[in-house]
Structures are given as structure tokens and as C-alpha cells.
Motif scaffolding. Structure first.
Motif, PDB file in Angstrom:
ATOM      1  N   ILE A  28       1.042  -0.917   0.093  1.00  0.00           N
ATOM      2  CA  ILE A  28       0.123   0.078  -0.138  1.00  0.00           C
ATOM      3  C   ILE A  28       0.887   1.340  -0.170  1.00  0.00           C
ATOM      4  N   CYS A  29       1.950   1.239   0.895  1.00  0.00           N
ATOM      5  CA  CYS A  29       2.854   2.641   0.693  1.00  0.00           C
ATOM      6  C   CYS A  29       3.561   2.686  -0.302  1.00  0.00           C
ATOM      7  N   GLU A  30       3.939   1.524  -1.093  1.00  0.00           N
ATOM      8  CA  GLU A  30       4.610   1.539  -2.411  1.00  0.00           C
ATOM      9  C   GLU A  30       3.627   2.132  -3.577  1.00  0.00           C
ATOM     10  N   LEU A  31       2.087   1.697  -3.504  1.00  0.00           N
ATOM     11  CA  LEU A  31       1.256   2.059  -4.370  1.00  0.00           C
ATOM     12  C   LEU A  31       0.969   3.639  -4.079  1.00  0.00           C
ATOM     13  N   LEU A  32       0.727   3.972  -3.005  1.00  0.00           N
ATOM     14  CA  LEU A  32       0.485   5.617  -2.754  1.00  0.00           C
ATOM     15  C   LEU A  32       1.827   6.390  -3.214  1.00  0.00           C
ATOM     16  N   GLU A  33       2.994   5.984  -2.726  1.00  0.00           N
ATOM     17  CA  GLU A  33       4.078   6.819  -3.156  1.00  0.00           C
ATOM     18  C   GLU A  33       4.423   6.839  -4.522  1.00  0.00           C
ATOM     19  N   LYS A  34       4.106   5.797  -5.187  1.00  0.00           N
ATOM     20  CA  LYS A  34       4.314   5.666  -6.652  1.00  0.00           C
ATOM     21  C   LYS A  34       3.327   6.515  -7.440  1.00  0.00           C
ATOM     22  N   HIS A  35       2.058   6.682  -7.059  1.00  0.00           N
ATOM     23  CA  HIS A  35       0.875   7.127  -7.958  1.00  0.00           C
ATOM     24  C   HIS A  35       0.502   8.337  -7.504  1.00  0.00           C
ATOM     25  N   ILE A  36       0.827   8.926  -6.404  1.00  0.00           N
ATOM     26  CA  ILE A  36       0.318  10.166  -5.862  1.00  0.00           C
ATOM     27  C   ILE A  36       1.558  11.143  -5.802  1.00  0.00           C
ATOM     28  N   GLU A  37       1.510  12.096  -6.818  1.00  0.00           N
ATOM     29  CA  GLU A  37       2.934  12.930  -7.009  1.00  0.00           C
ATOM     30  C   GLU A  37       3.421  13.465  -5.611  1.00  0.00           C
ATOM     31  N   HIS A  38       2.599  13.921  -4.895  1.00  0.00           N
ATOM     32  CA  HIS A  38       2.978  14.791  -3.456  1.00  0.00           C
ATOM     33  C   HIS A  38       2.944  13.848  -2.250  1.00  0.00           C
ATOM     34  N   TYR A  39       3.079  12.609  -2.527  1.00  0.00           N
ATOM     35  CA  TYR A  39       3.380  11.882  -1.405  1.00  0.00           C
ATOM     36  C   TYR A  39       4.793  11.288  -1.611  1.00  0.00           C
ATOM     37  N   ASN A  40       5.703  11.750  -0.617  1.00  0.00           N
ATOM     38  CA  ASN A  40       6.939  11.628  -1.048  1.00  0.00           C
ATOM     39  C   ASN A  40       7.581  10.637   0.111  1.00  0.00           C
ATOM     40  N   TRP A  41       7.015  10.394   1.237  1.00  0.00           N
ATOM     41  CA  TRP A  41       7.082   9.342   2.238  1.00  0.00           C
ATOM     42  C   TRP A  41       5.835   8.694   2.845  1.00  0.00           C
ATOM     43  N   VAL A  42       5.728   7.410   2.787  1.00  0.00           N
ATOM     44  CA  VAL A  42       4.366   6.887   2.876  1.00  0.00           C
ATOM     45  C   VAL A  42       4.714   5.919   4.107  1.00  0.00           C
ATOM     46  N   GLY A  43       4.133   5.850   5.454  1.00  0.00           N
ATOM     47  CA  GLY A  43       4.498   4.743   6.207  1.00  0.00           C
ATOM     48  C   GLY A  43       3.318   4.705   7.472  1.00  0.00           C
ATOM     49  N   PHE A  44       3.357   3.564   8.141  1.00  0.00           N
ATOM     50  CA  PHE A  44       2.364   3.248   9.127  1.00  0.00           C
ATOM     51  C   PHE A  44       3.285   3.379  10.423  1.00  0.00           C
ATOM     52  N   TYR A  45       2.511   3.698  11.161  1.00  0.00           N
ATOM     53  CA  TYR A  45       3.221   3.657  12.954  1.00  0.00           C
ATOM     54  C   TYR A  45       2.111   2.780  13.508  1.00  0.00           C
ATOM     55  N   PHE A  46       2.394   2.098  14.420  1.00  0.00           N
ATOM     56  CA  PHE A  46       1.353   1.412  15.427  1.00  0.00           C
ATOM     57  C   PHE A  46       1.616   1.590  16.784  1.00  0.00           C
ATOM     58  N   ARG A  47       0.748   1.390  17.755  1.00  0.00           N
ATOM     59  CA  ARG A  47       0.962   1.608  19.142  1.00  0.00           C
ATOM     60  C   ARG A  47       1.782   0.467  19.727  1.00  0.00           C
ATOM     61  N   ASN A  48       2.705   0.510  20.525  1.00  0.00           N
ATOM     62  CA  ASN A  48       3.506  -0.399  21.020  1.00  0.00           C
ATOM     63  C   ASN A  48       2.916  -0.983  22.358  1.00  0.00           C
ATOM     64  N   GLY A  49       1.854  -2.146  22.093  1.00  0.00           N
ATOM     65  CA  GLY A  49       1.317  -2.771  23.066  1.00  0.00           C
ATOM     66  C   GLY A  49       0.580  -1.800  23.859  1.00  0.00           C
ATOM     67  N   THR A  50       1.163  -1.903  25.102  1.00  0.00           N
ATOM     68  CA  THR A  50       0.213  -1.003  26.117  1.00  0.00           C
ATOM     69  C   THR A  50       0.760   0.458  26.410  1.00  0.00           C
TER      70      THR A  50
END
Length: 151
Positions: A28-50
Motif C-alpha cells: 500500500i505504501c509503495e502504491l501511494l508513493e508511486k501514484h500520488i505525486e505529492h506523497y514523498n514518504w508513506v508509512g505506518f506507525y502502530f501503538r507499541n502494546g500498552t
């Protein structure tokens, strides 16, 4: 609009159970970064457990030192607390901004909810000043809703 064209592709990625969750998130990150010109860094962050911190998940773009972000710190950390989308048209106006790269001009962060709980977010950096519209927000909300189904 490019967003409407990308929605079926996002759904196809999500439904591909032959790949791991992280492989699908990266795709998904690769898809968005490749096809949306103004998306230069795309990533996910997730909560670290509790813990009151976010851990960097799959991403594409320049490497970052920000692999752990405390709640409340930076744009991502603020979204972890507020549970609200955060659009930053100009990162230089934010006192609580964590700079990943000097080329970044704007950022958008949209939370991912599972069973009503904020468990992570998608983070997009742009090297273009003020590029994000309401259409970006709605599209990224769609992406996060789809991502939530595999978490």
C-alpha cells in the motif's frame, strides 16, 4: 481523480491473504508513493502494546531515525492522543514537529481504528508546500478503514 482509481487497487492488496499483513502494508505504501505525486514518504506507525509510544511499521521513502515516537510528540504522537486527522500545510509552523528530512514541507497523518480504538496511523510527508486537500483526507480515511480489516 487518482484516488478513485487507487481504491480498487488498495482493496485488492488488502484481500491478498497470500501475503503477510506487513507485506500488504508495504505494498500500500509503495502504491501511494508511486501514484500520488505529492506523497514523498508513506508509512505506518502502530501503538507499541500498552506503552504510550508508536513503533514504525512498513514504509517507503527516505530512511528515518524516528522508529519510536512517544505519544504527544510530533504530528504522529499528537494524532495518537487526539484520535483526529492532522494536516500540516507547512511543517515550519509547528512547534512540536519532528523533522525527518529537510526536504519535507507538509505532512498528513490519519489514524487507524480497530473496534473504535486508535491502534496506529498512516503518515505521509510531502516535499511540496500545502499539497493536501480534503480529498487526500477522505482517501486516506478509506485506506485506514481497509487496513483496519487486516489488523
Amino acid at each position: 481523480m487518482i484516488f478513485e482509481q487507487l481504491k480498487p487497487q488498495v482493496e485488492t492488496i488488502i484481500l491478498n491473504t497470500e501475503k503477510t499483513v506487513n507485506e500488504r502494508l508495504l505494498e500500500i505504501c509503495e502504491l501511494l508513493e508511486k501514484h500520488i505525486e505529492h506523497y514523498n514518504w508513506v508509512g505506518f506507525y502502530f501503538r507499541n502494546g500498552t506503552k504510550e509510544e508508536l513503533l514504525l511499521g512498513p514504509y517507503v521513502g527516505a530512511p528515518t531515525d524516528h522508529t519510536v515516537i512517544p505519544f504527544g510528540k510530533g504530528i504522529c504522537g499528537q494524532v495518537a492522543v487526539s484520535n483526529q486527522n492532522f494536516v500540516v500545510p507547512d511543517v515550519t509552523t509547528q512547534d512540536n514537529y519532528i523533522a525527518c528530512s529537510i526536504t519535507v514541507k507538509a505532512e498528513i497523518v490519519v489514524p487507524v481504528f480497530v473496534n473504535g480504538k486508535n491502534i496506529g496511523q498512516i503518515d505521509i510527508d510531502s516535499n511540496t508546500p500545502d499539497p493536501f486537500s480534503e480529498a487526500d483526507e477522505r482517501f486516506l480515511e478509506f485506506v485506514c478503514e481497509k487496513v483496519a480489516t487486516i489488523l
